[in-house]
Scaffold this motif. Structure first.
Motif, PDB file in Angstrom:
ATOM      1  N   VAL A 332       0.843  -1.211   0.000  1.00  0.00           N
ATOM      2  CA  VAL A 332       0.000   0.000   0.000  1.00  0.00           C
ATOM      3  C   VAL A 332       0.868   1.248   0.000  1.00  0.00           C
ATOM      4  CG1 VAL A 332      -1.673   1.339   1.342  1.00  0.00           C
ATOM      5  CG2 VAL A 332      -1.952  -1.136   1.140  1.00  0.00           C
ATOM      6  N   TRP A 333       1.918   1.250   0.836  1.00  0.00           N
ATOM      7  CA  TRP A 333       2.764   2.440   0.924  1.00  0.00           C
ATOM      8  C   TRP A 333       3.498   2.706  -0.391  1.00  0.00           C
ATOM      9  CZ3 TRP A 333       3.201   6.697   3.550  1.00  0.00           C
ATOM     10  CH2 TRP A 333       4.356   7.474   3.407  1.00  0.00           C
ATOM     11  N   SER A 334       3.967   1.653  -1.039  1.00  0.00           N
ATOM     12  CA  SER A 334       4.713   1.861  -2.290  1.00  0.00           C
ATOM     13  C   SER A 334       3.802   2.381  -3.406  1.00  0.00           C
ATOM     14  CB  SER A 334       5.388   0.558  -2.735  1.00  0.00           C
ATOM     15  OG  SER A 334       4.421  -0.404  -3.121  1.00  0.00           O
ATOM     16  N   ILE A 335       2.484   2.211  -3.258  1.00  0.00           N
ATOM     17  CA  ILE A 335       1.538   2.675  -4.277  1.00  0.00           C
ATOM     18  C   ILE A 335       1.058   4.095  -3.997  1.00  0.00           C
ATOM     19  CG2 ILE A 335      -0.762   2.301  -5.301  1.00  0.00           C
ATOM     20  CD1 ILE A 335      -0.275  -0.700  -4.940  1.00  0.00           C
ATOM     21  N   ILE A 336       0.656   4.378  -2.734  1.00  0.00           N
ATOM     22  CA  ILE A 336       0.127   5.725  -2.445  1.00  0.00           C
ATOM     23  C   ILE A 336       0.955   6.470  -1.406  1.00  0.00           C
ATOM     24  CG2 ILE A 336      -2.253   5.175  -3.092  1.00  0.00           C
ATOM     25  CD1 ILE A 336      -2.853   5.039  -0.051  1.00  0.00           C
ATOM     26  N   GLY A 337       2.107   5.923  -1.036  1.00  0.00           N
ATOM     27  CA  GLY A 337       2.976   6.616  -0.086  1.00  0.00           C
ATOM     28  C   GLY A 337       3.750   7.740  -0.745  1.00  0.00           C
ATOM     29  N   ILE A 338       4.362   8.592   0.067  1.00  0.00           N
ATOM     30  CA  ILE A 338       5.152   9.716  -0.454  1.00  0.00           C
ATOM     31  C   ILE A 338       6.425   9.168  -1.089  1.00  0.00           C
ATOM     32  CG2 ILE A 338       6.396  11.827   0.145  1.00  0.00           C
ATOM     33  CD1 ILE A 338       4.467  12.086   2.549  1.00  0.00           C
ATOM     34  N   PRO A 339       6.639   9.426  -2.362  1.00  0.00           N
ATOM     35  CA  PRO A 339       7.826   8.876  -3.041  1.00  0.00           C
ATOM     36  C   PRO A 339       9.098   9.621  -2.645  1.00  0.00           C
ATOM     37  CG  PRO A 339       6.596  10.262  -4.551  1.00  0.00           C
ATOM     38  CD  PRO A 339       5.779  10.195  -3.287  1.00  0.00           C
ATOM     39  N   SER A 340      10.207   8.921  -2.668  1.00  0.00           N
ATOM     40  CA  SER A 340      11.501   9.573  -2.426  1.00  0.00           C
ATOM     41  C   SER A 340      11.921  10.324  -3.691  1.00  0.00           C
ATOM     42  CB  SER A 340      12.557   8.528  -2.084  1.00  0.00           C
ATOM     43  OG  SER A 340      12.794   7.684  -3.208  1.00  0.00           O
ATOM     44  N   ILE A 341      12.952  11.142  -3.557  1.00  0.00           N
ATOM     45  CA  ILE A 341      13.460  11.890  -4.725  1.00  0.00           C
ATOM     46  C   ILE A 341      13.905  10.922  -5.820  1.00  0.00           C
ATOM     47  CG2 ILE A 341      15.289  13.433  -5.539  1.00  0.00           C
ATOM     48  CD1 ILE A 341      15.155  14.858  -2.867  1.00  0.00           C
ATOM     49  N   TYR A 342      14.520   9.813  -5.409  1.00  0.00           N
ATOM     50  CA  TYR A 342      14.968   8.814  -6.383  1.00  0.00           C
ATOM     51  C   TYR A 342      13.776   8.214  -7.125  1.00  0.00           C
ATOM     52  CZ  TYR A 342      16.778   4.406  -8.214  1.00  0.00           C
ATOM     53  OH  TYR A 342      17.094   3.353  -9.039  1.00  0.00           O
ATOM     54  N   ASP A 343      12.688   7.959  -6.381  1.00  0.00           N
ATOM     55  CA  ASP A 343      11.506   7.334  -6.983  1.00  0.00           C
ATOM     56  C   ASP A 343      10.749   8.254  -7.933  1.00  0.00           C
ATOM     57  OD1 ASP A 343      11.902   4.913  -5.685  1.00  0.00           O
ATOM     58  OD2 ASP A 343      10.766   5.530  -3.909  1.00  0.00           O
ATOM     59  N   LEU A 344      11.042   9.558  -7.894  1.00  0.00           N
ATOM     60  CA  LEU A 344      10.351  10.500  -8.781  1.00  0.00           C
ATOM     61  C   LEU A 344      10.801  10.356 -10.239  1.00  0.00           C
ATOM     62  CD1 LEU A 344      10.374  13.736  -6.578  1.00  0.00           C
ATOM     63  CD2 LEU A 344       8.393  12.320  -7.156  1.00  0.00           C
ATOM     64  N   HIS A 345      11.962   9.772 -10.451  1.00  0.00           N
ATOM     65  CA  HIS A 345      12.507   9.539 -11.803  1.00  0.00           C
ATOM     66  C   HIS A 345      12.579  10.841 -12.608  1.00  0.00           C
ATOM     67  CE1 HIS A 345      12.653   5.142 -11.565  1.00  0.00           C
ATOM     68  NE2 HIS A 345      11.545   5.227 -10.851  1.00  0.00           N
ATOM     69  N   ILE A 346      13.191  11.825 -11.996  1.00  0.00           N
ATOM     70  CA  ILE A 346      13.360  13.125 -12.665  1.00  0.00           C
ATOM     71  C   ILE A 346      14.247  12.980 -13.901  1.00  0.00           C
ATOM     72  CG2 ILE A 346      14.317  15.462 -12.384  1.00  0.00           C
ATOM     73  CD1 ILE A 346      13.458  15.279  -9.429  1.00  0.00           C
ATOM     74  N   GLU A 347      15.142  11.980 -13.898  1.00  0.00           N
ATOM     75  CA  GLU A 347      16.065  11.810 -15.032  1.00  0.00           C
ATOM     76  C   GLU A 347      15.332  11.496 -16.333  1.00  0.00           C
ATOM     77  OE1 GLU A 347      15.231   7.759 -13.500  1.00  0.00           O
ATOM     78  OE2 GLU A 347      15.685   9.695 -12.571  1.00  0.00           O
ATOM     79  N   PHE A 348      14.131  10.898 -16.246  1.00  0.00           N
ATOM     80  CA  PHE A 348      13.330  10.622 -17.451  1.00  0.00           C
ATOM     81  C   PHE A 348      11.854  10.628 -17.034  1.00  0.00           C
ATOM     82  CE2 PHE A 348      11.721   8.291 -21.152  1.00  0.00           C
ATOM     83  CZ  PHE A 348      12.433   8.920 -22.163  1.00  0.00           C
ATOM     84  N   PRO A 349      11.224  11.806 -17.033  1.00  0.00           N
ATOM     85  CA  PRO A 349       9.900  11.989 -16.407  1.00  0.00           C
ATOM     86  C   PRO A 349       8.719  11.570 -17.280  1.00  0.00           C
ATOM     87  CG  PRO A 349      10.662  14.072 -17.269  1.00  0.00           C
ATOM     88  CD  PRO A 349      11.763  13.083 -17.544  1.00  0.00           C
ATOM     89  N   PHE A 350       8.773  10.364 -17.817  1.00  0.00           N
ATOM     90  CA  PHE A 350       7.700   9.898 -18.698  1.00  0.00           C
ATOM     91  C   PHE A 350       7.154   8.558 -18.197  1.00  0.00           C
ATOM     92  CE2 PHE A 350      10.530  12.577 -21.186  1.00  0.00           C
ATOM     93  CZ  PHE A 350       9.638  13.488 -21.738  1.00  0.00           C
ATOM     94  N   TYR A 351       5.897   8.315 -18.495  1.00  0.00           N
ATOM     95  CA  TYR A 351       5.162   7.137 -18.012  1.00  0.00           C
ATOM     96  C   TYR A 351       5.637   5.872 -18.733  1.00  0.00           C
ATOM     97  CZ  TYR A 351       1.040   4.045 -17.658  1.00  0.00           C
ATOM     98  OH  TYR A 351       0.178   2.984 -17.460  1.00  0.00           O
TER      99      TYR A 351
END
Length: 532
Positions: A332-351
């Motif tokens: 549940v947390w990995s789905i709706i929890g607050i993501p870390s900066i690493y998990d945001l995938h800023i390096e390639f911000p596409f679905y």
């Protein structure tokens, strides 16, 4: 203006020199859009310098630039690009039944009636039919006027272009009904005018944007009803909600906050003791139910009676865990929890579609909010850098505006609730000058704040539950939460109201710079990004 630009766009769609779908090269298109944009900007700057830009003219300019952006997108991208469950067509002369929203529209256009088979046999047909019926009528009108069939299908984007444009106008009405200062109306319209997902929905062929428009109308008329509890307003709420539900069922999310303010109003009239007022409000609720329930439930009842089907969405795969989008195996947390900066995938911000790559709801929400469900592996480094800036800015602005909205509206609710004790039924002019308000005004403020605050809270809760009920990455698409732009806009207006000293000053600067970076950056990506 909206209708005229939509008509011109429909005409340009059939011209080789002005439509990508018609075969026009991309570079001249970009040049033409730039020229029109710069000429418009020149006239706007001239008006600003001569101090001719009133709030009303500023609104018109906002709508003009918003429609220019949408029209450019429709001409840049055809009905196969960045669509959700688009499907296909084979034409009037065939007996084929095709899947998706295009196939659904084609079915009504070809056979002149709603699908007479189980709507779950063909993907996309489980949707309520209002949008598809309107598009089928539009197809028929075009064919009657002699428009070639392929072009008529390409012009399915025209009604959605109009809906997207009208969302700007309804947001303007919401801002006015929300007691926003006039000078903040244009900043409050910015997201609905220039947000990239509003542009993409303006060129869509599915029912998302009509459902959004009718949901916004429901919010607008609910705010109007709070101000003036008349039969006219209650009927307009009922029509907006009812027709919204036969566009897409998630429009019903507004029903929870509507029920809340209806309850508050009912308690208030019973406390008042006025029998006439009491009878009036009860009769209004009956009228609301008589109108909204039959309209909103009509397609659900039809499917239950004819086919024994309950409302719902079919799974993307026959066996859920065979789908690469399936998220049911994650915590549940990995789905709706607050993501870390690493998990945001800023390096390639596409679905990326695959749950193994990304399954956090909020990350997918931001990715699809800016760039829809696209994964441009061949994007060049320059555009990728712009996309990274826009994506990062969107997250910063969203967090700031959400906090500001929820904090300020909770604070307002407490303050306004307390003010009821110090209000008077009929304050004199002298008392009004001292800041005393009528009891009706005080109660109206509480109802308005309660409605806006809890509509957003119910929306967030509903979305969080939805991603678990349908555990696929596609369930986290921003299109299911586009209405949150109403509250992000109100939060952005709240940022403009912050103090020019201390922390408020820096929050305002960051939110303004972030908003500009998000909107301008994403627009640049769409203009130069060759989406396949």
């Amino acid at each position: 203006m909206i209708l005229l630009i939509a008509l011109i766009t429909a005409i340009l769609q059939g011209n080789y020199f002005t439509s990508i779908a018609g075969g026009a090269p991309r570079q001249p298109q970009i040049l033409i859009l730039f020229l029109v944009g710069f000429i418009s900007l020149f006239f706007l700057i001239s008006e600003i310098r001569t101090q001719k830009v009133t709030i009303d003219r500023g609104v018109l300019w906002t709508v003009w630039f918003g429609m220019l952006m949408r029209a450019g997108y429709v001409l840049f991208y055809d009905i196969w690009t960045l669509q959700n469950d688009g499907g296909t067509f084979t034409g009037f002369g065939t007996a084929d039944i095709n899947n998706g929203h295009i196939g659904y529209i084609e079915y009504i256009y070809k056979f002149f009636h709603l699908p007479d088979m189980d709507p779950y046999e063909y993907f996309g047909y489980y949707h309520p039919p209002l949008h598809h019926v309107i598009e089928a009528i539009w197809m028929t009108i075009q064919r009657f006027l002699g428009v070639p069939e392929a072009l008529a299908f390409e012009n399915l984007q025209i009604p959605t272009l109009i809906y997207s444009g009208l969302c700007m106008i309804v947001m303007l009405m919401i801002l006015k009904e929300s007691d926003i200062e006039e000078k903040f109306v244009i900043p409050g319209m910015m997201l609905f005018a220039f947000h990239p997902r509003m542009m993409v929905l303006g060129g869509s062929v599915n029912n998302d944007i009509l459902a959004l428009l009718l949901l916004l109308c429901t919010i607008w008329r609910a705010l109007a009803w709070i101000r003036e509890k008349s039969f006219k307003n209650i009927i307009l709420i009922a029509l907006s909600l009812g027709f919204g539900m036969i566009s897409k069922l998630n429009t019903a999310i507004c029903a929870f906050s509507l029920a809340l303010i209806f309850l508050i109003a009912l308690i208030d009239v019973f406390k008042d003791g006025n029998i006439i007022t009491r009878k009036n409000i009860i009769l209004q609720y009956l009228v609301f139910g008589v109108i909204s329930i039959p309209i909103g439930m009509s397609y659900i009842i039809r499917n239950m009676v004819l086919f024994g089907e309950k409302p719902g969405i079919p799974s993307p795969a026959i066996i859920p865990n065979e789908s690469v989008m399936y998220t049911g195996e994650y915590s549940v947390w990995s789905i709706i929890g607050i993501p870390s900066i690493y998990d945001l995938h800023i390096e390639f911000p596409f679905y990326p579609i695959s749950a193994k790559a990304i399954h956090n709801t909020w990350v997918i929400l931001f990715q699809t909010g800016l760039f829809a469900e696209a994964y441009p592996a061949d994007i060049n480094d320059y555009l990728l850098s712009v996309a990274q800036i826009a994506y990062t800015a969107s997250i910063i602005v969203a967090v700031i505006t959400t906090i500001v909205f929820i904090w300020s509206y909770f604070k307002k609710l407490v303050t306004e609730t307390k003010s009821i004790k110090f209000s008077l039924a009929y304050p004199t002019d002298e008392e009004k000058e001292k800041g005393v308000i009528s009891t009706k005004e005080a109660v109206d403020k509480v109802e308005r704040t309660t409605f806006l605050l809890f509509t957003y809270i119910f929306m967030l809760l509903s979305f969080s539950l939805y991603v678990f009920k349908y555990p696929y990455t596609c369930s986290s698409d921003f299109r299911y939460m586009t209405a949150c732009l109403v509250f992000t806009s109100l939060g952005f207006v709240g940022c403009q109201n912050l103090s020019d000293e201390g922390a408020g000053k820096y929050v305002k600067i960051v939110s303004n710079i972030g908003m500009a970076a998000c909107l301008v950056g994403s627009l640049i990506v769409y203009m130069f990004w060759n989406i396949a």
